[in-house]
Design an enzyme around this catalytic site. Structure first.
Site, PDB file in Angstrom:
ATOM      1  N   HIS A 162      -0.634  15.884 -15.011  1.00  0.00           N
ATOM      2  CA  HIS A 162       0.466  16.398 -15.947  1.00  0.00           C
ATOM      3  C   HIS A 162      -0.447  17.184 -17.060  1.00  0.00           C
ATOM      4  O   HIS A 162      -1.416  16.950 -17.701  1.00  0.00           O
ATOM      5  CB  HIS A 162       1.026  15.057 -16.744  1.00  0.00           C
ATOM      6  N   TYR A 178      -7.324  -6.264  -7.259  1.00  0.00           N
ATOM      7  CA  TYR A 178      -7.868  -7.482  -6.803  1.00  0.00           C
ATOM      8  C   TYR A 178      -9.230  -7.056  -5.946  1.00  0.00           C
ATOM      9  O   TYR A 178      -9.455  -6.016  -5.453  1.00  0.00           O
ATOM     10  CB  TYR A 178      -6.951  -8.173  -5.461  1.00  0.00           C
ATOM     11  N   HIS A 189      12.230 -10.908   0.696  1.00  0.00           N
ATOM     12  CA  HIS A 189      10.983 -11.512   1.173  1.00  0.00           C
ATOM     13  C   HIS A 189      10.588 -10.556   2.236  1.00  0.00           C
ATOM     14  O   HIS A 189      10.609 -10.816   3.531  1.00  0.00           O
ATOM     15  CB  HIS A 189      11.124 -12.748   1.642  1.00  0.00           C
ATOM     16  N   ASP A 233       7.827 -15.948   2.684  1.00  0.00           N
ATOM     17  CA  ASP A 233       8.715 -17.140   3.030  1.00  0.00           C
ATOM     18  C   ASP A 233       8.047 -17.740   4.328  1.00  0.00           C
ATOM     19  O   ASP A 233       8.234 -18.950   4.246  1.00  0.00           O
ATOM     20  CB  ASP A 233      10.013 -16.596   3.149  1.00  0.00           C
ATOM     21  N   GLU A 252      10.538 -15.771  14.552  1.00  0.00           N
ATOM     22  CA  GLU A 252      10.143 -16.956  13.907  1.00  0.00           C
ATOM     23  C   GLU A 252       9.401 -17.954  14.854  1.00  0.00           C
ATOM     24  O   GLU A 252       8.674 -18.939  14.146  1.00  0.00           O
ATOM     25  CB  GLU A 252      11.535 -17.658  13.303  1.00  0.00           C
TER      26      GLU A 252
END
Ligand SMILES: [Zn+2]
Ligand SMILES: [Zn+2]
Length: 392
Positions: A237, A293, A95, A100, A368
């Site tokens: 390439h 997105y 994570h 999370d 946290e």
């Protein structure tokens, strides 16, 4: 404050998810934990939405508007290198994008709002979305599965941890807030042959060199201040030996622009340059674009509501209204195309404690205590929106 009371709960949830990260569309354990938590909160819960998505619906005591809070729940395919007790227990999955934390914050917010149910006029949807970090993303399938309907969501708020901003700061940009992106693959087709017979070949290496130098001299002049533009080649390439001109050369790269209009303009310009160059040399070109997105658009009226809510929690001096577009994207942009929304950044930078690693880094971590700010601001934004929101 209510969020502070849920600190331990959010920390435990976050650490549990952190130790058991799951990749996009495989978040089965995560989804179970979310559903079990929501079911205890006296709300309607729908699991298995677009795969591993979960949606909770909390109905207040009166009819009113419906507002949504959204979190992404997936982890990344990388190692967790942090020397902490709650490091990932799954090899090769971590994570490291903070999802999370987003999940724990949203569960904390759900807990608080459910305890205020009898004061709330309107409904609140809690959207737990899978697979933000893996294209094509989980947002579109969730929208297609109807998460914005029944009842119809009228506004949506989401957040992302961000180590650019100091711990405890909240930041957002009104209007276009992130770049829209596209990758490309351009094949320049010539006619190969012996290097000693230049008249008989159409040289794709020269075509590639010309396309590279023309794009990189013209495109920088298309950049407007405050509207970022990134155009970069990632691979070249072609060819197999020093004395053979190859048939073709393939270039790949990325384009990121501050608005969809700008992205379209640059794609068109790149096509023109490639076609004209191929024509000049007597060759051909083939271009494939893959859209990432779209840009996130933050609704200016909702930004005002969010700003007041965030100021009430962390203080006005810690709320930043950005004037630049960020070059990282998020598929929350698909929700914002359907419903006015605010996507904001929760600062986590804390140099003293070593929390300065960028997102997607194997050492990414944070204090946290920010979970409390995240939950408190989301709760305040929802309450204020249901009271004062102007959208119908
Ligand atoms: Zn990410
Ligand atoms: Zn993320």
């Amino acid at each position: 404050m209510e969020a502070q009371k849920r600190f331990k709960m959010m920390q435990d949830l976050r650490r549990d998810l952190h130790m058991h990260p799951e990749l996009g569309m495989q978040e089965h354990r995560t989804a179970d934990i979310i559903a079990r938590h929501l079911e205890k909160l006296d709300m309607e819960v729908r699991g298995g939405v677009a795969g591993t998505g979960v949606v909770g619906l909390l109905k207040g005591h009166n009819n009113g508007k419906t507002v949504a809070l959204r979190a992404d729940i997936d982890a990344l395919p990388m190692e967790d290198k942090k020397p902490v007790s709650y490091a990932s227990s799954i090899p090769g999955v971590a994570h490291s994008c903070g999802h999370d934390a987003h999940t724990a914050i949203l569960l904390g917010a759900a807990d608080i709002l459910s305890s205020l149910k009898h004061e709330i006029e309107g409904s609140i949807k809690f959207i737990f979305q899978p697979s933000e970090d893996t294209l094509p993303g989980g947002a579109l399938p969730m929208i297609e599965a109807g998460v914005l309907e029944k009842p119809t969501v009228e506004a949506i708020f989401s957040l992302h941890l961000n180590s650019h901003f100091q711990e405890g700061f909240a930041a957002a940009k009104s209007g276009y807030a992130s770049t829209s992106s596209s990758t490309f693959s351009l094949t320049l087709q010539g006619r190969g042959g012996h290097v000693a017979m230049p008249r008989q070949v159409v040289d794709p290496i020269m075509m590639a060199g010309t396309v590279i130098s023309v794009t990189q001299s013209i495109l920088p002049k298309k950049i407007d201040p405050g509207d970022p533009l990134i155009f970069a080649y990632g691979s070249v390439h072609g060819g197999s030996a020093p004395n053979i001109i190859p048939d073709k050369v393939t270039l790949t790269g990325s384009i990121r622009a501050g608005s969809p209009e700008k992205l379209d303009e640059i794609i068109q310009l790149f096509k023109d340059i490639s076609e004209k160059t191929a024509d000049l040399y007597g060759g051909e070109c083939f271009i494939d674009f893959t859209r990432g997105y779209p840009s996130i658009y933050n609704d200016p009226e909702l930004i005002e509501i969010w700003k007041k809510a965030a100021s009430a929690v962390v203080g006005e001096e810690r709320v930043l209204l950005l004037n630049h577009v960020l070059t990282t994207g998020d598929d929350v942009s698909y929700f914002h195309k359907k419903v006015p929304g605010v996507y904001w950044h929760l600062g986590i930078r804390n140099e003293k404690r070593g929390y300065n690693h960028p997102l997607h880094s194997p050492n990414f971590d944070f204090n946290e205590e920010v979970l409390v700010y995240g939950a408190a601001i989301q709760v305040q934004a929802v309450i204020d929106y249901l009271k004062f929101g102007t959208h119908k």
